[in-house]
Design a protein around this motif. Structure first.
Motif, PDB file in Angstrom:
ATOM      1  N   ALA A 229      27.724 -21.833 -13.852  1.00 57.09           N
ATOM      2  CA  ALA A 229      27.092 -21.690 -15.256  1.00 57.09           C
ATOM      3  C   ALA A 229      26.410 -20.253 -15.507  1.00 57.09           C
ATOM      4  O   ALA A 229      25.273 -20.950 -14.717  1.00 57.09           O
ATOM      5  N   ILE A 230      25.988 -19.207 -15.419  1.00 58.53           N
ATOM      6  CA  ILE A 230      24.851 -18.000 -15.548  1.00 58.53           C
ATOM      7  C   ILE A 230      24.519 -17.585 -16.245  1.00 58.53           C
ATOM      8  O   ILE A 230      25.512 -17.251 -17.500  1.00 58.53           O
ATOM      9  N   GLY A 231      23.269 -17.618 -17.223  1.00 61.12           N
ATOM     10  CA  GLY A 231      22.877 -17.650 -18.541  1.00 61.12           C
ATOM     11  C   GLY A 231      21.423 -16.636 -18.845  1.00 61.12           C
ATOM     12  O   GLY A 231      20.496 -16.672 -17.548  1.00 61.12           O
ATOM     13  N   ILE A 232      21.583 -15.738 -19.332  1.00 59.56           N
ATOM     14  CA  ILE A 232      19.694 -15.008 -19.475  1.00 59.56           C
ATOM     15  C   ILE A 232      19.590 -15.112 -21.058  1.00 59.56           C
ATOM     16  O   ILE A 232      19.810 -14.953 -21.953  1.00 59.56           O
ATOM     17  N   PRO A 233      18.318 -15.926 -21.357  1.00 55.72           N
ATOM     18  CA  PRO A 233      17.387 -15.614 -22.446  1.00 55.72           C
ATOM     19  C   PRO A 233      17.718 -14.274 -23.236  1.00 55.72           C
ATOM     20  O   PRO A 233      16.882 -13.901 -22.659  1.00 55.72           O
ATOM     21  N   THR A 234      18.457 -14.786 -24.799  1.00 59.80           N
ATOM     22  CA  THR A 234      17.812 -13.770 -25.332  1.00 59.80           C
ATOM     23  C   THR A 234      17.415 -13.556 -26.896  1.00 59.80           C
ATOM     24  O   THR A 234      16.646 -12.762 -28.018  1.00 59.80           O
ATOM     25  N   VAL A 235      17.070 -14.715 -26.900  1.00 62.56           N
ATOM     26  CA  VAL A 235      16.546 -15.579 -28.442  1.00 62.56           C
ATOM     27  C   VAL A 235      15.969 -16.535 -27.791  1.00 62.56           C
ATOM     28  O   VAL A 235      15.767 -17.336 -27.113  1.00 62.56           O
ATOM     29  N   VAL A 236      14.652 -16.762 -28.671  1.00 60.97           N
ATOM     30  CA  VAL A 236      13.723 -17.821 -28.601  1.00 60.97           C
ATOM     31  C   VAL A 236      13.930 -18.406 -30.094  1.00 60.97           C
ATOM     32  O   VAL A 236      13.513 -16.998 -30.915  1.00 60.97           O
ATOM     33  N   ASP A 237      14.050 -19.763 -30.286  1.00 62.73           N
ATOM     34  CA  ASP A 237      13.524 -20.336 -31.806  1.00 62.73           C
ATOM     35  C   ASP A 237      12.187 -19.797 -32.345  1.00 62.73           C
ATOM     36  O   ASP A 237      11.338 -19.723 -32.102  1.00 62.73           O
ATOM     37  N   ALA A 238      12.649 -18.936 -33.682  1.00 64.41           N
ATOM     38  CA  ALA A 238      11.270 -18.542 -34.714  1.00 64.41           C
ATOM     39  C   ALA A 238      10.287 -19.807 -34.935  1.00 64.41           C
ATOM     40  O   ALA A 238       9.238 -19.914 -34.691  1.00 64.41           O
ATOM     41  N   ALA A 239      10.207 -21.426 -34.824  1.00 65.42           N
ATOM     42  CA  ALA A 239       9.689 -22.360 -35.016  1.00 65.42           C
ATOM     43  C   ALA A 239       8.824 -22.928 -34.088  1.00 65.42           C
ATOM     44  O   ALA A 239       7.672 -22.565 -33.789  1.00 65.42           O
ATOM     45  N   THR A 240       9.500 -22.214 -32.631  1.00 66.69           N
ATOM     46  CA  THR A 240       8.825 -22.574 -31.484  1.00 66.69           C
ATOM     47  C   THR A 240       7.491 -21.313 -31.847  1.00 66.69           C
ATOM     48  O   THR A 240       6.107 -21.256 -30.557  1.00 66.69           O
ATOM     49  N   ILE A 241       7.797 -20.007 -31.569  1.00 69.83           N
ATOM     50  CA  ILE A 241       6.910 -19.052 -31.658  1.00 69.83           C
ATOM     51  C   ILE A 241       5.491 -18.783 -32.643  1.00 69.83           C
ATOM     52  O   ILE A 241       4.508 -19.470 -31.744  1.00 69.83           O
ATOM     53  N   VAL A 242       6.027 -19.976 -33.926  1.00 69.13           N
ATOM     54  CA  VAL A 242       4.795 -19.894 -35.220  1.00 69.13           C
ATOM     55  C   VAL A 242       4.041 -21.112 -34.337  1.00 69.13           C
ATOM     56  O   VAL A 242       3.070 -21.212 -34.357  1.00 69.13           O
ATOM     57  N   SER A 243       4.801 -22.708 -33.642  1.00 70.97           N
ATOM     58  CA  SER A 243       4.507 -23.715 -33.382  1.00 70.97           C
ATOM     59  C   SER A 243       3.070 -22.861 -32.016  1.00 70.97           C
ATOM     60  O   SER A 243       2.016 -23.580 -31.620  1.00 70.97           O
ATOM     61  N   ASP A 244       3.626 -22.643 -31.275  1.00 65.40           N
ATOM     62  CA  ASP A 244       2.878 -22.017 -29.966  1.00 65.40           C
ATOM     63  C   ASP A 244       1.458 -20.973 -30.622  1.00 65.40           C
ATOM     64  O   ASP A 244       0.593 -20.968 -29.755  1.00 65.40           O
ATOM     65  N   ALA A 245       1.967 -20.023 -31.673  1.00 62.37           N
ATOM     66  CA  ALA A 245       1.185 -19.618 -32.422  1.00 62.37           C
ATOM     67  C   ALA A 245      -0.439 -20.042 -32.738  1.00 62.37           C
ATOM     68  O   ALA A 245      -1.123 -20.155 -32.513  1.00 62.37           O
ATOM     69  N   ILE A 246      -0.346 -22.057 -33.120  1.00 61.96           N
ATOM     70  CA  ILE A 246      -0.816 -22.209 -33.580  1.00 61.96           C
ATOM     71  C   ILE A 246      -1.166 -22.997 -32.977  1.00 61.96           C
ATOM     72  O   ILE A 246      -2.682 -23.138 -32.723  1.00 61.96           O
ATOM     73  N   GLU A 247      -0.679 -23.408 -32.327  1.00 65.63           N
ATOM     74  CA  GLU A 247      -1.192 -24.202 -30.763  1.00 65.63           C
ATOM     75  C   GLU A 247      -2.972 -23.731 -29.642  1.00 65.63           C
ATOM     76  O   GLU A 247      -4.219 -24.133 -29.180  1.00 65.63           O
ATOM     77  N   ARG A 248      -2.486 -22.011 -29.935  1.00 63.49           N
ATOM     78  CA  ARG A 248      -3.059 -21.328 -29.425  1.00 63.49           C
ATOM     79  C   ARG A 248      -4.226 -20.772 -30.092  1.00 63.49           C
ATOM     80  O   ARG A 248      -5.899 -20.961 -29.351  1.00 63.49           O
ATOM     81  N   MET A 249      -3.847 -21.111 -31.727  1.00 64.33           N
ATOM     82  CA  MET A 249      -5.144 -21.181 -32.803  1.00 64.33           C
ATOM     83  C   MET A 249      -6.200 -22.779 -32.505  1.00 64.33           C
ATOM     84  O   MET A 249      -7.262 -22.189 -32.014  1.00 64.33           O
ATOM     85  N   LYS A 250      -5.409 -23.415 -32.714  1.00 67.55           N
ATOM     86  CA  LYS A 250      -6.799 -24.344 -32.956  1.00 67.55           C
ATOM     87  C   LYS A 250      -7.218 -24.775 -30.865  1.00 67.55           C
ATOM     88  O   LYS A 250      -8.702 -25.168 -31.052  1.00 67.55           O
ATOM     89  N   ARG A 251      -6.734 -24.284 -29.895  1.00 68.61           N
ATOM     90  CA  ARG A 251      -7.792 -23.947 -28.686  1.00 68.61           C
ATOM     91  C   ARG A 251      -8.671 -22.773 -29.110  1.00 68.61           C
ATOM     92  O   ARG A 251      -9.971 -23.198 -28.029  1.00 68.61           O
ATOM     93  N   GLU A 252      -8.587 -22.527 -29.124  1.00 62.68           N
ATOM     94  CA  GLU A 252      -9.481 -21.199 -29.279  1.00 62.68           C
ATOM     95  C   GLU A 252     -11.012 -21.539 -30.343  1.00 62.68           C
ATOM     96  O   GLU A 252     -11.445 -20.766 -29.973  1.00 62.68           O
ATOM     97  N   LEU A 253     -10.517 -22.083 -31.665  1.00 64.00           N
ATOM     98  CA  LEU A 253     -11.417 -21.815 -32.604  1.00 64.00           C
ATOM     99  C   LEU A 253     -12.005 -23.493 -32.223  1.00 64.00           C
ATOM    100  O   LEU A 253     -12.613 -23.533 -33.283  1.00 64.00           O
ATOM    101  N   GLY A 254     -11.044 -24.130 -31.295  1.00 64.13           N
ATOM    102  CA  GLY A 254     -11.933 -25.310 -31.569  1.00 64.13           C
ATOM    103  C   GLY A 254     -11.499 -26.216 -32.915  1.00 64.13           C
ATOM    104  O   GLY A 254     -12.599 -27.145 -33.558  1.00 64.13           O
ATOM    105  N   GLU A 255     -10.546 -26.203 -33.336  1.00 63.76           N
ATOM    106  CA  GLU A 255     -10.232 -26.672 -35.205  1.00 63.76           C
ATOM    107  C   GLU A 255      -9.113 -27.862 -34.866  1.00 63.76           C
ATOM    108  O   GLU A 255      -9.339 -28.489 -33.534  1.00 63.76           O
ATOM    109  N   ASN A 256      -9.569 -28.781 -35.592  1.00 61.24           N
ATOM    110  CA  ASN A 256      -8.372 -29.551 -35.588  1.00 61.24           C
ATOM    111  C   ASN A 256      -7.375 -29.459 -36.029  1.00 61.24           C
ATOM    112  O   ASN A 256      -7.113 -29.036 -36.744  1.00 61.24           O
ATOM    113  N   ASP A 257      -7.001 -30.786 -36.814  1.00 64.39           N
ATOM    114  CA  ASP A 257      -5.491 -31.030 -36.778  1.00 64.39           C
ATOM    115  C   ASP A 257      -5.557 -30.343 -38.170  1.00 64.39           C
ATOM    116  O   ASP A 257      -3.904 -30.446 -38.822  1.00 64.39           O
ATOM    117  N   MET A 258      -6.328 -30.003 -39.230  1.00 64.95           N
ATOM    118  CA  MET A 258      -5.894 -29.749 -40.722  1.00 64.95           C
ATOM    119  C   MET A 258      -5.094 -28.162 -40.466  1.00 64.95           C
ATOM    120  O   MET A 258      -4.483 -27.947 -41.037  1.00 64.95           O
TER     121      MET A 258
END
Length: 304
Positions: A229-258
């Motif tokens: 099998a050979i493949g190339i990823p052409t799509v990404v889960d929208a939930a993953t994009i949002v989750s990664d952005a939130i995690e990045r914000m938490k790290r950068e801003l030092g926020e808690n789980d709120m």
């Protein structure tokens, strides 16, 4: 609290996700290196035990991932170099390299959905030989050795009423190929790998699994023929994009789980049915389809 499941077809990303949580995966061996004279990073993941397969959520086998940042650009010279690298690694996975074989290429996907049209695009540019060899023999190509190449685009069940695996199984029974090479668009969990990553594996393929649309598998176990099998990823889960952005914000801003409340997690779970692709996906699919087809043509050429 409802959690969403990160979806990815890439063994490389499954390994990274598990290592982030546990730090170690038994039964999984990984090797990384850069290709000489070409900006391509190679990761070879070998799953050699049932425990490793269970942890990874992938079948036992070899997964070769090529990360080529330049694939997203219309650089013909670079794409040609990547085609040569694809051919080299495909030849590693093909049974009995250097010997004549009957090879069936299966272009999975839906032509009417641009991000899912990679498989048909690859088949469109393949060097097909089976019909000529059956009618005229090797004299048609004036060579001593040549592979018998055939191809099919089975479409999707919504149009044909049949599983892709059912169609392929019937063709295998009739034509009896020595090996199958299946091409499909994949899903990634990281946007930086969209349209820039190529995965080759000898474990076969489960069409639609990356987007939660599970179909019958195309594997050696189901067809009785080795399947690459050979493949190339052409799509990404929208939930993953949002989750990664939130995690990045938490790290950068030092926020808690709120910032990542249970309600927010539920929203992410709902977004698991949404997928994102690049804005120039039509031109990208055409370019990537040609690059992959050139890699296959080079790999199948016994006289090169």
């Amino acid at each position: 609290m409802e959690y969403f499941r990160v979806r990815t077809d890439l063994a490389l990303e499954a390994r990274e996700f598990i290592e982030e949580a546990d730090g170690e995966i038994r039964g999984v061996i990984a090797e990384e290196y850069d290709e000489k004279d070409c900006d391509v990073h190679v990761t070879k993941v070998v799953i050699n035990s049932k425990n490793g397969a269970k942890a990874m959520g992938k079948p036992i086998g070899t997964y070769i991932t090529l990360e080529a940042a330049g694939l997203s650009q219309p650089d013909e010279d670079y794409h040609r170099e990547v085609s040569v690298i694809i051919a080299k690694h495909l030849q590693e996975l093909l049974p009995k390299p250097g010997e004549e074989k009957s090879i069936l290429v299966v272009g999975l996907g839906n032509r009417d959905v641009t991000a899912d049209a990679l498989g048909p695009g690859v088949v469109d540019n393949l060097y097909i030989t089976r019909h000529m060899l059956m009618q005229f023999g090797k004299a048609a190509y004036e060579c001593e050795k040549i592979n018998q190449i055939s191809a099919v685009i089975p479409g999707v069940m919504g149009k044909t009423g049949m599983e892709s695996a059912e169609i392929v199984k019937g063709i295998v029974k009739q034509t009896k190929p020595d090996v199958i090479v299946a091409i499909d668009a994949l899903a990634a969990r990281n946007t930086r790998r969209l349209n820039r990553t190529i995965q080759l594996t000898n474990t076969g393929i489960h069409p639609g699994s990356g987007v939660g649309n599970h179909r019958d598998s195309i594997t050696q176990e189901s067809l009785g023929v080795p399947v690459i099998a050979i493949g190339i990823p052409t799509v990404v889960d929208a939930a993953t994009i949002v989750s990664d952005a939130i995690e990045r914000m938490k790290r950068e801003l030092g926020e808690n789980d709120m910032l990542f409340s249970g309600e927010g997690t539920g929203t992410l779970a709902e977004m698991n049915n949404m997928y994102v692709t690049s804005k120039d996906i039509d031109a990208t699919i055409k370019r990537l389809g040609y690059t992959l087809s050139e890699g296959l043509n080079i790999a199948f050429d016994l006289n090169a």
